[in-house]
Each structure stands twice: as structure tokens, then as C-alpha cells.
Design an enzyme around this catalytic site. Structure first.
Site, PDB file in Angstrom:
ATOM      1  N   ASP A  21      -1.013  -6.097   2.095  1.00 42.39           N
ATOM      2  CA  ASP A  21      -0.537  -5.195   3.075  1.00 42.39           C
ATOM      3  C   ASP A  21      -1.973  -4.775   3.694  1.00 42.39           C
ATOM      4  OD1 ASP A  21      -0.214  -2.360   4.438  1.00 42.39           O
ATOM      5  OD2 ASP A  21       1.290  -2.200   3.083  1.00 42.39           O
ATOM      6  N   LYS A  48      16.206  -0.975   5.316  1.00 36.91           N
ATOM      7  CA  LYS A  48      16.154   0.336   5.868  1.00 36.91           C
ATOM      8  C   LYS A  48      17.312   0.286   7.048  1.00 36.91           C
ATOM      9  CE  LYS A  48      12.023   0.737   3.973  1.00 36.91           C
ATOM     10  NZ  LYS A  48      11.897   1.625   2.715  1.00 36.91           N
ATOM     11  N   ASP A  86       9.132  -3.366   0.081  1.00 37.67           N
ATOM     12  CA  ASP A  86       9.557  -2.094   0.785  1.00 37.67           C
ATOM     13  C   ASP A  86       8.903  -2.035   1.993  1.00 37.67           C
ATOM     14  OD1 ASP A  86      10.921   0.238   0.713  1.00 37.67           O
ATOM     15  OD2 ASP A  86       9.424   1.174  -0.194  1.00 37.67           O
ATOM     16  N   ASP A 115      -0.439 -10.055   6.978  1.00 39.29           N
ATOM     17  CA  ASP A 115       0.912  -9.331   7.288  1.00 39.29           C
ATOM     18  C   ASP A 115       2.089 -10.047   6.340  1.00 39.29           C
ATOM     19  OD1 ASP A 115       3.423  -9.201   8.622  1.00 39.29           O
ATOM     20  OD2 ASP A 115       2.485  -9.434  10.822  1.00 39.29           O
ATOM     21  N   ALA A 126       0.684  -1.231   0.086  1.00 41.95           N
ATOM     22  CA  ALA A 126      -0.045  -0.121  -0.019  1.00 41.95           C
ATOM     23  C   ALA A 126       0.776   1.510  -0.023  1.00 41.95           C
ATOM     24  CB  ALA A 126      -0.948   0.037   1.260  1.00 41.95           C
ATOM     25  N   PRO A 127       0.457   2.163  -0.818  1.00 40.52           N
ATOM     26  CA  PRO A 127      -0.843   2.394  -1.499  1.00 40.52           C
ATOM     27  C   PRO A 127      -0.420   1.528  -3.061  1.00 40.52           C
ATOM     28  CG  PRO A 127       0.415   4.274  -1.566  1.00 40.52           C
ATOM     29  CD  PRO A 127       1.320   3.472  -0.695  1.00 40.52           C
TER      30      PRO A 127
END
Length: 355
Positions: A241, A306, A277, A261, A222-223
Site C-alpha cells: 500500500d 465493493k 480490501d 500499487d 494500510a493501516p
């Protein structure tokens, strides 16, 4: 006059000079070629100094841009020029170009991707035109050459004159593909995946591995910025998502939205692509992607890691090593290609598959 420098110049994201320098040092150690880095935080580049010209050549031959994560471009420095005169910069640049005894396919004058250097854009353009014209007059431009000349202006008076083999270099000035945000895409994150496909895959791989009719899974979709890149290639996508997806993507008929999940979802049948992501600890994401690849749930994966605030290079190496060891234990070899993209921030993007 022959080239006098023993340095390499790497462009990187401003603020990640330390990680780029660590990566170059680590690559040099593996080759047995030891140097040291000169850089300033926020400058957007690293000068990696080697002891002699033979070490410079050995490093250039042994370390390819494709194997580096934090470098956008890796250049061999011919000479650094200080005190460029405002009224006759070509008067100092051209003797250095002649000294190479080489013809170049093109010449790029560029500046690092920093706030200060971006102010040099106008100077770079005008000086680039003048330099190419001067090189053409002296027959130093040759369309058949395998080399490109780079001049990196770090300020109006200081330049690194460099060269690179185009076969192993990024094909964009500054190592940055300039992408336009598609108006139909639901979020700017779509540019990350588009840049990843351009940067981490070659043209032949894109034509073979990104075909209409393939299927993929987008974890943390999402989105729908990453889903959009697959749908625009006429792929069927399972978007996983708990958040809402873009209605236009759902109306395409190619997207199935599952409110689940992403860490626990597994497809009923193998898919071609997994893209991810999700905001999570990089080790946990790397472990998840490894499980998908080793379990045969997907053929190819593109995912973001990340990065933490500290020891970012160490964290990347740890994730890579853990995925490599897991693949090895399964009797496979890991193809890992990672880059901190222009559209990334505190993260890197990785392409992975098993062979």
C-alpha cells in the site's frame, strides 16, 4: 396439527432484501422450484413462498446456506403466527412446536437486524427463557437432535416459527457472530477478515490453512486491519500500500511494507494467502484475484467486492462466473464462497481457491 407453511425465511442485511430475494429465486430456478418473495425494504428478512410443502422440502434440501451470498440464515417456516397476545405468547407458540413431532437441540427467539426489530431484544430474551423452559418440561429439548427451533419476532405480535438442520445453519443467533474489536488492531476493518475466517471456513480448514509460519500478501493494506489478523496467527505478511502502516505491526518483525500499487505487485515466490480490501470496481478486483490464483502466486484468497448501487446481485454473479470460466480455461475448478458479512456494508467478502 401439522406445519402449514410452504415458506422459507432468510435473514439478510437491511437494505439488501431485493438481492437476497433475487438470489433465492435464482437458486429455485436452478432446482426447478419456483416461488415468490415477500419482503419490505429495510426489514432485514425475506420470506420466500413456495407452492407446496414438497417444494419447500426440495428447496431446503437443494439450497444450502453456504452457497448463498446475501442470506445470513436460511430457515424452514413451520407457521406464521399473527396477533400474539402480550400476556400469553407461549399459549400460541407451544401448539406449533408440538405440531412438528420433533425434538430440538435448542430454541432461539430472535428478531431481524433492523432498527425496528432491534427494539425487541428484551422481549426476545425473556420469551426465549420461557419457551426453552416449557419445551424442557415437555421433553422437546434433546441434546442429540440435529434440528434447532427458531422463532423470528418481526414485531411484538407477529412471529415466524421455523426450524433448521444445525449442520447446514449458521451457529449464531441471527446468523451474526458477535465479535469484539481487538484494542491492538489498527482499524475496525480487521473484524471483516476475522468474520470471514469464521463464516467462510470450517473449523478443520481454519486449523489446517491458518497456521503459524505461513506467509501472506495484503493488497491495499494500510493501516493494517487485515494484516493484523494474519500477524496475530504468527504469519509473515507483505503489506502492499502507498499509505502508512501501523507502527506496531512493523515492529512485530513479521511485516514487510512495500509502497507499491496493489494491482501491479506480484510476489517473487508463491505465498499461502492473498487478502485484499481495495476500493475498486468489483470486476477488476475479481480479475486480479483470478490472475493470482491461476498464476500460482497464492493458494488461498479472501477479498472484498465493493458493490455498485444498482444490479448488485447481477454484478456478484458476473464476477463469480468470470472467475469460474478463467479457472476452467486453466484446467482448474474454482472453490468460491461468498457472504455479505455483518461487518460489511455495500460489499461482499469472498474466499476463493483452485482445486
Amino acid at each position: 396439527m401439522r406445519p402449514t407453511s410452504t415458506s422459507l425465511l432468510a435473514y439478510c442485511r437491511p437494505g439488501f432484501e431485493s438481492e437476497c430475494a433475487q438470489e433465492l429465486a435464482s437458486a429455485g430456478e436452478r432446482l426447478g422450484v419456483i416461488g415468490f418473495a415477500r419482503t419490505t425494504r429495510g426489514s432485514g428478512f425475506v420470506e420466500y413462498v413456495l407452492p407446496d410443502s414438497s417444494s419447500q422440502q426440495a428447496f431446503s434440501a437443494g439450497v444450502q446456506l453456504a452457497n448463498l451470498t446475501f442470506a445470513r440464515q436460511l430457515l424452514r417456516v413451520i407457521e406464521r403466527i399473527d396477533d400474539l397476545p402480550a400476556k400469553d405468547r407461549l399459549g400460541l407458540l407451544m401448539p406449533v412446536v408440538r405440531s412438528t413431532a420433533r425434538r430440538f437441540v435448542d430454541a432461539w427467539i430472535e428478531s431481524p437486524d433492523s432498527d425496528a426489530a432491534r427494539e425487541l431484544a428484551g422481549l426476545c430474551r425473556s420469551l426465549n427463557n420461557a419457551l426453552v423452559a416449557a419445551m424442557k418440561r415437555e421433553s422437546l429439548i434433546d441434546a442429540a437432535s440435529q434440528w434447532r427451533l427458531h422463532v423470528c419476532l418481526i414485531d411484538a405480535q407477529t412471529a415466524f416459527v421455523c426450524e433448521t438442520e444445525i449442520a447446514h445453519a449458521a451457529p449464531w443467533p441471527g446468523g451474526i457472530p458477535r465479535l469484539r474489536f481487538p484494542a491492538a488492531a489498527p482499524s475496525r476493518s480487521t473484524l471483516k477478515l476475522e468474520e470471514a475466517f469464521l463464516t467462510l471456513l470450517d473449523e478443520d480448514e481454519r486449523s489446517r490453512w491458518l497456521q503459524a509460519g505461513m506467509c501472506g500478501v495484503d493488497l491495499g493494506a494500510a493501516p493494517g486491519g487485515w494484516t493484523w489478523q494474519l500477524v496475530r496467527r504468527a504469519m509473515r505478511v507483505i503489506a502492499v500500500d502507498n499509505g502508512p502502516m501501523n507502527q506496531g505491526l512493523l515492529d512485530s518483525g513479521l511485516v514487510t511494507h512495500l509502497r507499491e500499487d496493489g494491482f501491479f505487485y506480484r510476489p517473487a515466490h508463491p505465498v499461502d494467502w492473498l487478502v485484499c480490501d481495495m476500493v475498486e470496481q468489483p470486476r477488476r478486483v475479481a480479475e486480479l484475484i483470478g490472475e493470482w490464483l491461476i498464476g500460482g502466486h497464492c493458494r488461498f484468497a479472501v477479498f472484498n467486492l465493493k458493490l455498485p448501487m444498482k444490479q448488485r446481485f447481477k454484478e456478484v454473479e458476473l464476477c463469480r462466473q468470470r472467475m469460474h470460466e478463467a479457472a476452467q480455461a486453466a484446467g482448474k475448478r474454482l472453490d468460491w464462497r461468498a457472504r455479505q458479512l455483518y461487518h460489511d456494508r455495500e460489499e461482499i467478502t469472498v474466499f476463493a481457491r483452485l482445486r
